[in-house]
Design an enzyme around this catalytic site. Structure first.
Site, mmCIF file in Angstrom:
data_model
loop_
_atom_site.group_PDB
_atom_site.id
_atom_site.type_symbol
_atom_site.label_atom_id
_atom_site.label_comp_id
_atom_site.label_asym_id
_atom_site.label_seq_id
_atom_site.Cartn_x
_atom_site.Cartn_y
_atom_site.Cartn_z
ATOM 1 N NE ARG A 198 -2.166 -0.912 3.851
ATOM 2 C CZ ARG A 198 -2.193 0.145 4.647
ATOM 3 N NH1 ARG A 198 -2.785 1.245 4.276
ATOM 4 N NH2 ARG A 198 -1.633 0.095 5.838
ATOM 5 C CB THR A 199 0.385 4.582 -1.547
ATOM 6 O OG1 THR A 199 0.478 4.030 -2.848
ATOM 7 C CG2 THR A 199 1.116 5.907 -1.502
ATOM 8 C CG LEU A 200 2.464 2.867 3.946
ATOM 9 C CD1 LEU A 200 3.536 2.140 4.735
ATOM 10 C CD2 LEU A 200 1.126 2.730 4.649
#
Lengths: 271, 249
Positions: B22-24
């Site tokens: 996931r993009t954090l």
């Protein structure tokens, strides 16, 4: 009709290169009651004959709204028609949701044709037994298409399908060149006159036919019985008369009957 | 397929691989994009900087691209996500062209498609870390809209992203008019970009201005704005400041 050894499966070719099951499916379309479509540059009119099982029952719905800018008239197995209409509505609404823009009818028709083709190439499926007259708008104006159980589709200026549609087609063939520039009212009149051709002798009443229209500035909607009867009155003076384009005689509008009168009607005095 | 490895960390159990999917946070980012409607269409301006945190690392990043025949897309935020979006749109326009049927995707359709994509990614807690500006002209109708990384989307006569919202839009609210000519529009955008250049630390002095009209898209060659740093206040910035002992008497 054919009765031979190559017609059991849709996935069996005949030696002459035919798929008989697909052709039998197209026969089913010819057995259904008539549906007619015609278009001008800006409008499409769909009309059909109301057929009812018996005098006690209501008539089958053969024209469906797919979206504000697309409508479809069917002939053949109405159950198949209902399922395909649901598919069309689904495609249309998904497109509207993603792009906030109406699905161009030309693209919907291709999706429909591809869906029908699948059923001609799977041994565990059968072709849809319904012909669809799809009328709709896209960026280039109004269009009318005919979708076949075979998975073919064609664009038409005017077309008729179902039983006794040849009479309507003959009428339309005489007049289609002028449809492009027809006014909305003339288009409706031509549609109803074409319906009358398929009735072949039966008196035309507003209860016998359903008419729907859509156009560039007009969302798809059905015409109500009164409006249809008004158009009928402009040409239906005496049942035998063909081209009655004169002003309305006091054409006694017959009380709308459910289920349509049988063929054995005595010609009433309409003066 | 993702195979998750459960790591026991004291009382916590974490799925190590799931997190890396996931993009954090963003890594290489672009700063503001400013766009306005003008008489003949849309004007959009952005600089060519790609920042790596506080480092102004990349100085030749084109943050505005033409989409199809009718649209122009500008992006701020994570550059790699912008490139991913361009790939999605490439596929979309390719399929649209393959129909070859006289119908084409307009800016409204592209904007709504992007809104759906951004919102769906946000719902999966895996956003595309961008704020997008979508402008275009089709059949004489001008369109200008914005989509954020959480899927907030709207249209307006002038839009800006990031710092542009705070520094450029007040200027535009005062000075934007329906019938701006091309020259007036460019001057207005340059005024906004100059303020951003002075005040946004991630801005660099190398910008492009893109024009979208019925005829098509033109993106200008990169150029620089003239700046002036000799204001008296800059030589001794704390004179007269709140709480300072220095006064200019």
């Amino acid at each position: 009709m054919f009765r031979n050894q190559y017609d059991t499966d849709v996935t069996t070719w005949s030696p002459t290169g035919r798929l008989f099951q697909v052709e039998y499916a197209m026969e089913a379309v010819k057995q259904g009651s008539a549906a007619i479509g015609l278009r001008s540059r800006s409008h499409v009119v769909l009309a059909c004959v109301n057929k009812a099982q018996s005098e006690l029952s209501s008539h089958q719905r053969k024209i469906f709204k797919v979206d504000d800018h697309i409508g479809v008239a069917i002939a053949g197995l109405t159950a198949d028609g209902r399922v395909l209409s649901r598919y069309m509505r689904s495609e249309s609404i998904n497109h509207s949701f993603t792009y906030e823009s109406p699905l161009p009818v030309g693209r919907l028709v291709v999706h429909l044709a591809d869906k029908a083709q699948v059923c001609t190439q799977r041994s565990w499926k059968r072709p849809y037994g319904v012909g669809l007259l799809v009328g709709g708008l896209d960026e280039s104006g109004a269009h009318l298409y005919y979708n076949c159980p075979s998975g073919n589709y064609f664009e038409y200026q005017a077309f008729a399908i179902g039983s006794r549609s040849q009479a309507a087609k003959t009428y339309l063939e005489r007049r289609f060149e002028s449809f492009g520039d027809s006014s909305r009212e003339d288009l409706i009149k031509d549609a109803i006159l074409a319906v009358r051709e398929t009735l072949q002798g039966e008196t035309l009443k507003s209860s016998l036919c359903t008419v729907a229209i859509l156009g560039v500035d007009e969302p798809f909607h059905f015409l109500d019985q009164e409006a249809i009867q008004k158009v009928i009155d402009t040409f239906e003076k005496v049942p035998e008369e063909e081209e009655g384009e004169d002003e309305a005689e006091a054409g006694a509008a017959q009380p709308a009957e459910q289920g349509g009168a049988g063929a054995g009607d005595v010609a009433p005095m309409e003066m | 397929m993702t195979f998750t490895i459960q790591i026991e960390n004291g009382t916590e159990v974490r799925n190590a691989e799931a997190d890396s999917q996931r993009t954090l946070y963003p890594y290489v980012t672009g700063t503001s994009v400013v766009a306005i409607k003008y008489k003949d269409g849309i004007l959009m301006a952005s600089d060519m900087g790609g920042s790596y945190g506080s480092t102004l690392r990349y100085k030749n990043v084109e943050r505005m691209k033409a989409i199809g025949k009718h649209s122009l897309l500008g992006a701020s935020g994570e550059i790699s996500d912008f490139q991913e979006i361009l790939r999605y749109l490439d596929e979309l326009t390719l399929n649209d062209n393959m129909w070859d049927d006289g119908n084409s995707l307009g800016p409204k359709e592209v904007h709504n498609y992007l809104t759906r994509v951004m919102y769906n990614r946000r719902n999966k807690f895996n956003p595309l870390w961008n704020t997008l500006v979508l402008g275009g002209v089709k059949n004489g109708e001008k369109y200008l809209g914005m989509v954020s990384m959480i899927g907030v989307s709207f249209e307006d006569n002038h839009v800006a992203t990031g710092f542009g919202n705070h520094l450029a839009r007040p200027i535009l609210r005062d000075e934007w008019r329906e019938d701006l000519s091309f020259e007036e529009g460019v001057k207005l955008l340059e005024k906004c970009m100059r303020v951003l250049l002075y005040r946004d630390r991630s801005a660099i002095n190398k910008l492009q201005i893109a024009k979208m009209t019925e005829e098509g898209v033109t993106v200008s060659e990169p150029y620089s704005l003239k700046t002036f740093w000799e204001f008296k206040a800059f030589t001794n910035p704390t004179v007269g400041a709140e709480g300072s002992w220095l006064y200019d008497n």
